[in-house]
Design an enzyme around this catalytic site. Structure first.
Site, PDB file in Angstrom:
ATOM      1  N   PHE A 182       0.652  -1.233  -0.148  1.00  0.00           N
ATOM      2  CA  PHE A 182      -0.103   0.159  -0.142  1.00  0.00           C
ATOM      3  C   PHE A 182       0.875   1.305  -0.124  1.00  0.00           C
ATOM      4  CE2 PHE A 182      -4.056   1.835   0.336  1.00  0.00           C
ATOM      5  CZ  PHE A 182      -3.812   3.006   1.052  1.00  0.00           C
ATOM      6  N   CYS A 239       4.213  -8.282  -2.767  1.00  0.00           N
ATOM      7  CA  CYS A 239       3.350  -9.721  -2.752  1.00  0.00           C
ATOM      8  C   CYS A 239       2.093  -9.382  -1.803  1.00  0.00           C
ATOM      9  CB  CYS A 239       4.413 -10.732  -2.278  1.00  0.00           C
ATOM     10  SG  CYS A 239       3.459 -12.266  -2.100  1.00  0.00           S
ATOM     11  N   ALA A 286      -8.358 -13.297   5.149  1.00  0.00           N
ATOM     12  CA  ALA A 286      -9.981 -13.656   5.396  1.00  0.00           C
ATOM     13  C   ALA A 286     -10.778 -12.727   5.352  1.00  0.00           C
ATOM     14  CB  ALA A 286      -9.791 -14.457   6.891  1.00  0.00           C
ATOM     15  N   HIS A 297      -9.417  -6.851   2.864  1.00  0.00           N
ATOM     16  CA  HIS A 297      -8.691  -5.685   3.016  1.00  0.00           C
ATOM     17  C   HIS A 297      -7.368  -6.174   1.797  1.00  0.00           C
ATOM     18  CE1 HIS A 297      -4.622  -4.330   4.571  1.00  0.00           C
ATOM     19  NE2 HIS A 297      -5.581  -3.356   5.037  1.00  0.00           N
TER      20      HIS A 297
END
Ligand SMILES: Nc1c(NC[C@H](O)[C@H](O)[C@H](O)CO)[nH]c(=O)[nH]c1=O
Ligand SMILES: CC(=O)[C@@H](O)COP(=O)(O)O
Length: 157
Positions: A59, A82, A87, A90
């Site tokens: 980011f 990478c 889960a 995001h």
């Protein structure tokens, strides 16, 4: 009359490269960085013409790309990271913002900025793209950076 065709050469000598690499998933991104450096050096780049900036995660790549591009010190910038799906959602936000930030900086600064951030569903896919059966994405985008820098120089004269 033969049409004029522009095509970048794959010689890196004399070109200046910036690399922005994310530390998140370093066991993968370090392999991407090794592949990128290998590609640049084997195509004739001088060690002193390669500068590397480490950022915490993918980011953060666009900001440092922006800084490098604004400096006008480089003929091409290579981004490496990478992003592996977890889960939550995001992953989607990180991937989208990195891709948009890299692409917009490239066009805004009229500078080749290569997208070497692998975005995978799982660790196995990342390993495959960091130097095993799917090649090394770092090497691949570094060769692309050489070609783009050469092409731009040929186009602009
Ligand atoms: N999950 C991954 C991240 N997440 C971290 C973000 O990139 C960023 O550093 C954080 O949100 C703080 O701004 N980064 C990766 O590079 N890869 C991932 O899989
Ligand atoms: C790509 C990510 O940010 C991801 O690894 C975070 O994992 P989670 O979605 O399980 O918090």
């Amino acid at each position: 009359m033969v049409e004029k065709v522009y095509e970048g050469k794959l010689t890196a000598q004399g070109y200046r490269f910036g690399i922005v690499v994310a530390r998140f998933n370093e066991f993968i991104t370090s392999k991407l960085l090794g592949g990128a450096k290998d590609a640049l050096l084997r195509h004739g780049a001088e060690q002193e013409n390669i500068e590397i900036a480490w950022v915490p995660g993918a980011f953060e790549i666009p900001l440092i790309v922006e800084e490098m591009a604004a400096s006008k010190k480089y003929d091409a910038i290579i981004t490496l990271g990478c992003v592996i799906r977890g889960a939550t959602t995001h992953y989607d936000y990180v991937c989208n913002e990195v891709a948009k930030g890299v692409a917009s900086a490239s066009v805004r600064h009229r500078l080749p900025v290569m997208f070497g951030v692998i975005t995978t569903e799982n660790i196995e896919q990342a390993i495959e793209r960091a130097g095993t059966k799917a090649g090394n994405k770092g090497y691949e985008v570094a060769v692309g950076a050489i070609e783009m820098a050469s092409l731009q120089r040929e186009l602009l004269g």
